[in-house]
Every structure is written in C-alpha cells, then in structure tokens.
Write an enzyme that holds these catalytic residues in place. Structure first.
Site, PDB file in Angstrom:
ATOM      1  N   SER A 151       1.540  64.802  -3.719  1.00  0.00           N
ATOM      2  CA  SER A 151       1.510  63.621  -3.065  1.00  0.00           C
ATOM      3  C   SER A 151       0.327  63.685  -2.173  1.00  0.00           C
ATOM      4  CB  SER A 151       2.901  63.163  -2.491  1.00  0.00           C
ATOM      5  OG  SER A 151       2.837  61.921  -1.965  1.00  0.00           O
ATOM      6  N   ASP A 200     -13.733  64.591  -4.941  1.00  0.00           N
ATOM      7  CA  ASP A 200     -14.483  63.645  -5.561  1.00  0.00           C
ATOM      8  C   ASP A 200     -15.808  63.366  -4.841  1.00  0.00           C
ATOM      9  OD1 ASP A 200     -12.608  63.240  -7.458  1.00  0.00           O
ATOM     10  OD2 ASP A 200     -12.366  60.831  -6.974  1.00  0.00           O
ATOM     11  N   LYS A 204       2.257  64.190  -8.659  1.00  0.00           N
ATOM     12  CA  LYS A 204       2.828  63.252  -8.136  1.00  0.00           C
ATOM     13  C   LYS A 204       1.829  62.180  -7.370  1.00  0.00           C
ATOM     14  CE  LYS A 204       6.203  61.352  -4.675  1.00  0.00           C
ATOM     15  NZ  LYS A 204       5.165  60.482  -3.933  1.00  0.00           N
TER      16      LYS A 204
END
Length: 450
Positions: A300, A311, A325
């Site tokens: 999460s 990224d 998740k």
C-alpha cells in the site's frame, strides 16, 4: 407484523438517501429496473428479519443481527472493505496514533483462513517468532476458519499483560504449533535510523501521523552523528511495512523529489473522482544516492513511495516483489460509533502503473538470504479471496516497467561485512560502490511541469 412494516419504511428511506441524483457524465444514474430489483431484495431482507425476530427458537439480539447482515454484505466485496463494530473502530483510530494494546500483527484473509502479512518489529508477536506468511489456525483454541477479519483483530487486541494462545501453521511444520503470547502496549516508533560509514539506514515501520516529520528529524540526527557532514547515501527500508496513511506516503516521497512532480494519482469508479498528488518545491533532501529496500510485506503506502521514487529515477529499488495492494480506502464513522472502511479508488504511480495484484518490481532482485529464491511462499494481494483484478489495460507491463536483475559483482565493504541482515548488507555495499564509482548510480529526477 409491526416490525416488518417499520423495517420496510426504514430500508426504503435509506435507499432513497443512498440513491445518486445524477451521474458524473450527466446521464441518468441507473435504470428503473435496477431500482425495482433493489427494492424487491430489500423487501425480502425485511421479511427474513421479521421472521427471525418473531419466530426464532430463542430470543435474538437485533444489533447482532444487523451487524452480521452488514458484514455479510461487505464480504461480497474486496478483502479491504470492512465493517468495524464500535470497539474495533475505536482501536483502529488509536492505531494511527502509533500505540495500542495487542500483539502487533498485520493480517489478511486468504481463502477461508487468516495469514500474517507482516509482524511489527519488536512487538509481542515478532518477539514470539511469528513470521510473514504464517497461517493463524486458531486464537485461544477457537478456529479462525471462516472467522470475520474484524473479529480476528478484536481477539488479538486487548489490555496489556493478558495472554493470547495463537495456533499457527507454517511451511515446513508437520503440524500446527501453539504460541502463548502476552499482549503488550504496542508503541510503533515509525522511524528508526543508524549510520554505517556515512551512509544512513532509515527503517520506516508504517505510515502513521507525523511519520514524515519523524523521518526528517532522524535524517538531521544522523547528519549530526556524521559530524555535520553530508550523508554519503541513504537506505530507505520499507520491508514489512504494511502501509498506513496516504498523506504520509506522499509527504515521505516528497522528501526526495524536486517540486511539481507527480507522486500518486487515484481514480474511482469509471474514472470518476480522480486526483493527483504532486511534490512541493521546498525542503528537498540533497541529491545523494538513495536505495529503497522492499519485500513481500511492503504494501500500500510503501508501494506508493517505492513506485514514485522508482518512476522518477530518484532511487534504486532492491529486494523482492512487493505485496501488490493498489487500492485506496476511506474510513467513515457511523452514528453508533462503528466504522466502515470502504474501497473507493485505485492508485497509480507517476508513470500510470497500477501495482494491483502485481506489486513493485525491484531494479535488483536481492533475496532475504544469500542464494535464496526470494519470498514466493509469502501471501500477496493476488492470493487474497475477492481481490481486485488488475485492469485489462495494465495486466501487461507498460513501457518503463523495470525488469529485475541481479546485483553486479561488488567488492565487500568492511563496514557492512558483519551485518547478519543480507539485504541491508547488499544495499549498503551497493551504495558504497555507487559513491566510489564502482556501481551504476541511480538516474536523477527532473522537474516536470504540465
């Protein structure tokens, strides 16, 4: 029949309150047929309730009946949507402050059973030997087979000093084993740090109130231990961090990203209610090399941080595949003090990756033990009953998703050589190599405007 008519009226009124006035795209919210079908089912529910109240062989508790009906309804949805009776909801609110009475275990349902996602470091369960992936077979002699998740949580919580008998099954056990664990005041110090040859190791155990603030203070403390000199690098350790507050995941990511970069975006049903969190152009940490350590217990909010830093090329991710998740829950307090944790959206990394089912893939695959094959036996989101499937558009890996590699050959670093924690040892050795020019440095984030 008085009870039947009163429940019909209450349910009809509730349905009118819940019915949407209009859709986000301006079209009619639903067909008359679907409304009629829902009303018909509510009539059936009211009739069954009346029969039970008036004819069951023993007197029934109306409150228990309604709580059971609500739980049964939510159990048709995803495993993270949950109804919490008042006493459980009260404990949940205490959790985010970082202290509660209990065992210190994050659990999830897998099929009809209950499995450990991650034990909290230095909490009673971890000290007793509970591990991620253990199946909780029984609590105080009562089987957990089919037991409601909120009931499991309630049985593990309670006053410090009281014993809880946990029966667990683990791969390699010939039969379940019992562990007597004494509840304690579980105080989660969300951030702990250490210094290794000018490189900081920051362990973030979960994302609770003020985690980003504590993290910043710990960085300053370690800089002080380093004689006031800049840190040579940082290992951000998110292993076995089950997540927590979304705003703290955003704030932690923001520490290492320059301004105006996307950190996470969320999208609700049919793409409605989308939002995006971006970094602020202030108090950004220096541009030292950064490694993020993850494993199957990283879930999460941990995956939001790892995904954002990966990224943007700000960090190198080491470890094993994360939990997967990729959904967002909101918590709603109800009139009687109970609570509803409801899944309302999916979240996406800055490059639009959904990690639902899949998780974050590390840049370098580093198993828990030398020569190990990772943690494939540990439960992940994809193993949970009723979990969301990854959207068809993101089932295949999008452009930019890294392929895991093995770490390059590196010269042993004497500072880390004696560490028993293999993954941490490799992370520190890798960073030392980056600083000394002997390993590939992570790409740097750049400011993006749009």
């Amino acid at each position: 029949m008085r009870s039947l008519h009163s429940w019909r009226a209450a349910l009809a009124a509730g349905l009118l309150l819940l019915a949407p006035a209009a859709r986000a795209d301006g079209r009619e919210p639903s067909t008359a047929t679907s409304h009629t079908t829902t009303y018909e089912q509510l009539e059936v529910f009211a009739r069954v309730l009346s029969y039970v109240e008036n004819n069951y062989v023993e007197p029934v508790d109306g409150k228990k009946l309604m709580h059971g009906a609500i739980r049964g309804m939510l159990e048709t949805l995803d495993p993270h949507t949950l109804y919490m009776p008042p006493e459980v909801f009260k404990e949940m609110k205490i959790d985010t402050s970082g202290e509660f009475g209990g065992l210190g275990i994050d659990v999830a349902r897998k099929g009809d059973g209950i499995v450990v996602v991650a034990p909290i470091d230095d909490a009673p369960a971890a000290r007793a030997g509970i591990r991620a992936g253990d199946e909780i077979v029984a609590i105080d002699g009562e089987s957990t087979q089919g037991m409601d998740l909120a009931d499991v949580l309630q049985r593990m919580r309670g006053p410090a000093g009281k014993r809880v008998l946990m029966t667990i099954m683990r791969e390699g056990f010939s039969a379940p084993r019992e562990l007597a664990i004494i509840r304690d005041h579980v105080r989660i110090i969300s951030v702990e740090g250490a210094l290794h040859g000018g490189i900081a190791h920051l362990k973030v155990k979960n994302f609770q109130d003020r985690t980003a603030q504590y993290l910043r203070k710990e960085l300053e403390r370690l800089r002080g231990l380093n004689g006031g000199k800049p840190l040579r690098g940082v290992v951000l350790d998110l292993r076995n961090n089950p997540g927590g507050l979304l705003d703290q995941a955003v704030a932690v990511s923001d520490l290492w990203l320059p301004g105006n970069l996307p950190i996470v975006s969320t999208r609700g049903r049919n793409g409605a209610g989308g939002s995006e969190e971006r970094s602020k152009d202030r108090d950004t940490e220096p541009d030292y090399p950064l490694v993020v350590l993850v494993n199957a217990g990283s879930a999460s909010a941990s995956e939001i941080v790892a995904g954002a830093l990966q990224d943007h090329g700000r960090a190198t991710i080491l470890g094993t595949q994360t939990f997967g998740k990729g959904s967002v829950q909101t918590v709603i307090e109800l009139e009687d003090g109970s609570g509803l944790k409801l899944t309302i959206a999916r979240y996406y990394t800055p490059k639009g990756r959904s990690i639902q089912e899949k998780g974050i893939t590390p840049d370098y695959q580093v198993p828990e033990k030398p020569g190990g094959k990772g943690e494939k036996d540990q439960p992940r989101e994809k193993d949970l009953e009723r979990h969301f499937k990854a959207e068809p558009a993101v089932v295949s890996e999008p452009v930019g998703t890294p392929k895991p590699k093995s770490l390059p050959e590196m010269k042993d670093w004497e500072v880390a050589a004696k560490l028993a924690d293999h993954q941490l040892k490799m992370a520190l050795t890798y960073l030392n190599g980056v600083v000394n020019g002997g390993a590939r440095a992570p790409a740097k984030a750049s400011t993006e405007t749009r």
